[in-house]
Motif scaffolding. Structure first.
Motif, PDB file in Angstrom:
ATOM      1  N   TYR A 196       0.813  -1.217   0.000  1.00 27.79           N
ATOM      2  CA  TYR A 196       0.000   0.000   0.000  1.00 27.79           C
ATOM      3  C   TYR A 196       0.853   1.277   0.000  1.00 27.79           C
ATOM      4  O   TYR A 196       0.602   2.180  -0.802  1.00 27.79           O
ATOM      5  CB  TYR A 196      -0.949   0.022   1.196  1.00 27.79           C
ATOM      6  CG  TYR A 196      -2.239  -0.764   1.021  1.00 27.79           C
ATOM      7  CD1 TYR A 196      -2.358  -1.758   0.059  1.00 27.79           C
ATOM      8  CD2 TYR A 196      -3.335  -0.521   1.835  1.00 27.79           C
ATOM      9  CE1 TYR A 196      -3.529  -2.484  -0.083  1.00 27.79           C
ATOM     10  CE2 TYR A 196      -4.523  -1.240   1.708  1.00 27.79           C
ATOM     11  CZ  TYR A 196      -4.614  -2.223   0.741  1.00 27.79           C
ATOM     12  OH  TYR A 196      -5.787  -2.932   0.606  1.00 27.79           O
ATOM     13  N   LEU A 235      -5.804   1.873   6.229  1.00 30.44           N
ATOM     14  CA  LEU A 235      -6.487   1.395   5.027  1.00 30.44           C
ATOM     15  C   LEU A 235      -6.519  -0.133   4.974  1.00 30.44           C
ATOM     16  O   LEU A 235      -7.542  -0.725   4.604  1.00 30.44           O
ATOM     17  CB  LEU A 235      -5.788   1.932   3.770  1.00 30.44           C
ATOM     18  CG  LEU A 235      -5.780   3.442   3.563  1.00 30.44           C
ATOM     19  CD1 LEU A 235      -5.081   3.793   2.253  1.00 30.44           C
ATOM     20  CD2 LEU A 235      -7.189   4.020   3.582  1.00 30.44           C
ATOM     21  N   ASP A 286     -10.052  -2.033   5.024  1.00 30.33           N
ATOM     22  CA  ASP A 286     -10.484  -2.903   3.923  1.00 30.33           C
ATOM     23  C   ASP A 286     -10.942  -4.268   4.442  1.00 30.33           C
ATOM     24  O   ASP A 286     -11.864  -4.873   3.882  1.00 30.33           O
ATOM     25  CB  ASP A 286      -9.350  -3.081   2.908  1.00 30.33           C
ATOM     26  CG  ASP A 286      -9.132  -1.834   2.066  1.00 30.33           C
ATOM     27  OD1 ASP A 286     -10.043  -0.994   2.015  1.00 30.33           O
ATOM     28  OD2 ASP A 286      -8.043  -1.701   1.474  1.00 30.33           O
ATOM     29  N   ASP A 338     -13.736  -4.991   1.616  1.00 25.50           N
ATOM     30  CA  ASP A 338     -13.507  -4.449   0.273  1.00 25.50           C
ATOM     31  C   ASP A 338     -12.514  -5.321  -0.483  1.00 25.50           C
ATOM     32  O   ASP A 338     -11.593  -5.903   0.106  1.00 25.50           O
ATOM     33  CB  ASP A 338     -12.964  -3.018   0.354  1.00 25.50           C
ATOM     34  CG  ASP A 338     -14.052  -2.001   0.672  1.00 25.50           C
ATOM     35  OD1 ASP A 338     -15.225  -2.286   0.384  1.00 25.50           O
ATOM     36  OD2 ASP A 338     -13.729  -0.926   1.211  1.00 25.50           O
ATOM     37  N   ARG A 345      -8.581  -1.752  -3.978  1.00 20.13           N
ATOM     38  CA  ARG A 345      -8.028  -0.516  -3.434  1.00 20.13           C
ATOM     39  C   ARG A 345      -7.051   0.041  -4.469  1.00 20.13           C
ATOM     40  O   ARG A 345      -6.134  -0.628  -4.889  1.00 20.13           O
ATOM     41  CB  ARG A 345      -7.308  -0.783  -2.113  1.00 20.13           C
ATOM     42  CG  ARG A 345      -6.425   0.331  -1.581  1.00 20.13           C
ATOM     43  CD  ARG A 345      -7.199   1.504  -1.032  1.00 20.13           C
ATOM     44  NE  ARG A 345      -8.009   1.137   0.124  1.00 20.13           N
ATOM     45  CZ  ARG A 345      -8.787   2.012   0.768  1.00 20.13           C
ATOM     46  NH1 ARG A 345      -8.857   3.264   0.348  1.00 20.13           N
ATOM     47  NH2 ARG A 345      -9.519   1.631   1.798  1.00 20.13           N
ATOM     48  N   ARG A 346      -7.291   1.283  -4.896  1.00 19.83           N
ATOM     49  CA  ARG A 346      -6.444   1.929  -5.907  1.00 19.83           C
ATOM     50  C   ARG A 346      -6.331   1.073  -7.163  1.00 19.83           C
ATOM     51  O   ARG A 346      -5.284   0.982  -7.802  1.00 19.83           O
ATOM     52  CB  ARG A 346      -5.045   2.225  -5.337  1.00 19.83           C
ATOM     53  CG  ARG A 346      -5.047   3.225  -4.196  1.00 19.83           C
ATOM     54  CD  ARG A 346      -3.732   3.276  -3.466  1.00 19.83           C
ATOM     55  NE  ARG A 346      -3.789   4.168  -2.300  1.00 19.83           N
ATOM     56  CZ  ARG A 346      -2.920   4.168  -1.300  1.00 19.83           C
ATOM     57  NH1 ARG A 346      -1.909   3.305  -1.318  1.00 19.83           N
ATOM     58  NH2 ARG A 346      -3.043   4.998  -0.295  1.00 19.83           N
ATOM     59  N   THR A 384      -7.237  -5.664  -2.706  1.00 23.03           N
ATOM     60  CA  THR A 384      -6.879  -5.206  -1.370  1.00 23.03           C
ATOM     61  C   THR A 384      -5.887  -6.179  -0.735  1.00 23.03           C
ATOM     62  O   THR A 384      -5.711  -7.303  -1.207  1.00 23.03           O
ATOM     63  CB  THR A 384      -8.124  -5.082  -0.487  1.00 23.03           C
ATOM     64  OG1 THR A 384      -8.882  -6.296  -0.583  1.00 23.03           O
ATOM     65  CG2 THR A 384      -8.985  -3.905  -0.912  1.00 23.03           C
ATOM     66  N   LYS A 431     -12.174   2.054  -6.193  1.00 20.37           N
ATOM     67  CA  LYS A 431     -12.962   0.993  -5.575  1.00 20.37           C
ATOM     68  C   LYS A 431     -14.385   1.091  -6.077  1.00 20.37           C
ATOM     69  O   LYS A 431     -14.785   2.112  -6.649  1.00 20.37           O
ATOM     70  CB  LYS A 431     -12.893   1.058  -4.050  1.00 20.37           C
ATOM     71  CG  LYS A 431     -13.448   2.300  -3.420  1.00 20.37           C
ATOM     72  CD  LYS A 431     -13.309   2.204  -1.893  1.00 20.37           C
ATOM     73  CE  LYS A 431     -14.009   3.335  -1.188  1.00 20.37           C
ATOM     74  NZ  LYS A 431     -13.924   3.204   0.280  1.00 20.37           N
TER      75      LYS A 431
END
Length: 373
Positions: free
Chosen positions: A40, A82, A86, A91, A94-95, A99, A259
């Protein structure tokens, strides 16, 4: 605006260089955990919080190059939140990438086990550990300010502030965010949502700017007029930032946003947008006596219903329209009303950018010196 973008790019690169080349994660084992710790922080992001720290430091005539470790610390700290967030939200993106817990689960399923449940548990377990190590990494970066020549008393004060205030406030905000969806929407107050935003969104921004000011002024009094002014400013900026994020989460581009859209709405999270939409719908409901009728009366012939996706015609009766909406009962969020809110808030993004711009208003010579570092 060109100067602002140049500043953001320039400072983000300084922070990224330190994070990407830092040796702290190099001895972490197993290798997949080490890679998760780096993932990340190394894959970009806006770098907003470290840039805010550096701008604030520069605004008070501090040496921003010596403050880079603190800026990197704020970014790494942001990323552990983050990773854990997540997992909590389940989730998967991410980006634009899987994730942390999903990527680790994929690794486990491809390399370690054929059991999907075991792989998923492995992914969550290691992602939690990755976030834990990232938190330690952020503390290590703060403590390394002593290597840049800063007074150890100042550095210890910043480290204590991170542990005693930032950690507590941010995690409390996250906990409120987890708990609020379990309450009935009609029982949630606006103050509850604002308290959540203050912790989850504003706390780290506040720490970043107060840290930048403390470094520049060599002053650890976080109740000084300067620090209290920063705190008040950040509460407003954090709210603007969260509103913009909520708007993009509904009406933005999923690829650019990083996302899936409407994920908060699907999870029943009580955002300010949802709260305001519900309040407006209640007024409509009182005037028409029926929730579905209130939505129906907002649509013209030929419009597509934002809930069920079917076209509305003049001949449809209110009862028929209500029946159409029954399978979508949990999604009666009055997107048309939210769109009105979005239209009213069109200037939010520019207001946000202007607020950032205010923090770097310096004379031309100082900007030129900064760009030539």
């Amino acid at each position: 605006m060109t100067d602002l973008k140049h500043e953001i790019k320039f400072l983000a690169e300084q922070v990224s260089d330190l994070i990407n080349n830092d040796s702290f994660p190099s001895t972490i084992r197993p290798i997949e955990l080490r890679d998760a710790v780096r993932a990340y922080p190394s894959c970009g992001g806006k770098r907003l919080r470290p840039i805010m720290l550096l701008w604030t430091c520069g605004m008070f005539d501090g040496d921003i190059t010596r403050a880079i470790p603190a800026a990197a610390a704020v970014e790494v700290f942001h990323n552990w939140t983050l990773v854990h967030d997540d997992i909590i939200d389940d989730d998967t993106v991410r980006r634009g990438k899987p994730t942390s817990h999903v990527a680790l689960a994929n690794y486990a399923e491809n390399i370690l086990t054929d059991n999907e449940d075991i792989a998923e548990k492995f992914g969550r377990d290691l992602a939690i550990l990755a976030g834990d190590i990232q938190q330690a990494w952020s503390m290590d970066l703060i403590l390394r300010l002593t290597d840049s020549g800063y007074d150890p008393k100042l550095v210890i004060a910043l480290a204590k502030r991170m542990v005693q205030t930032l950690n507590r406030d941010l995690i409390s905000g996250e906990a409120i965010d987890v708990e609020l969806p379990l309450h009935k929407l009609e029982t949630i107050q606006k103050s509850d949502i604002l308290r959540m935003i203050s912790g989850k969104t504003s706390a780290l921004l506040k720490y970043a700017m107060q840290c930048g000011a403390a470094i520049a002024l060599n002053d650890t009094d976080f109740n000084s007029p300067v620090q209290l002014t920063i705190s008040d400013f950040i509460e407003k900026l954090g709210l603007a930032y969260q509103l913009q994020d909520d708007l993009l989460g509904i009406y933005g581009d999923a690829e650019q946003f990083g996302k899936p859209l409407c994920s908060d709405m699907r999870e029943g999270k009580p955002t300010l947008l949802l709260y305001e939409a519900k309040k407006r719908l209640e007024k409509l409901k009182q005037s028409t006596g029926d929730f579905a009728k209130a939505l129906r009366h907002n649509l013209s012939a030929g419009d597509v219903c934002p809930v069920c996706g079917q076209k509305v015609n003049d001949n449809i009766k209110d009862e028929e329209f209500a029946k159409m909406l029954e399978p979508f009962e949990n999604e009666l969020l009055a997107k048309e009303e939210i769109k009105k809110k979005a239209e009213k808030s069109k200037n939010d993004k520019q207001t946000f950018v202007n607020a950032l711009d205010m923090t770097i208003k310096k004379d031309e010579n100082e900007l030129t010196d900064l760009q030539n570092i």
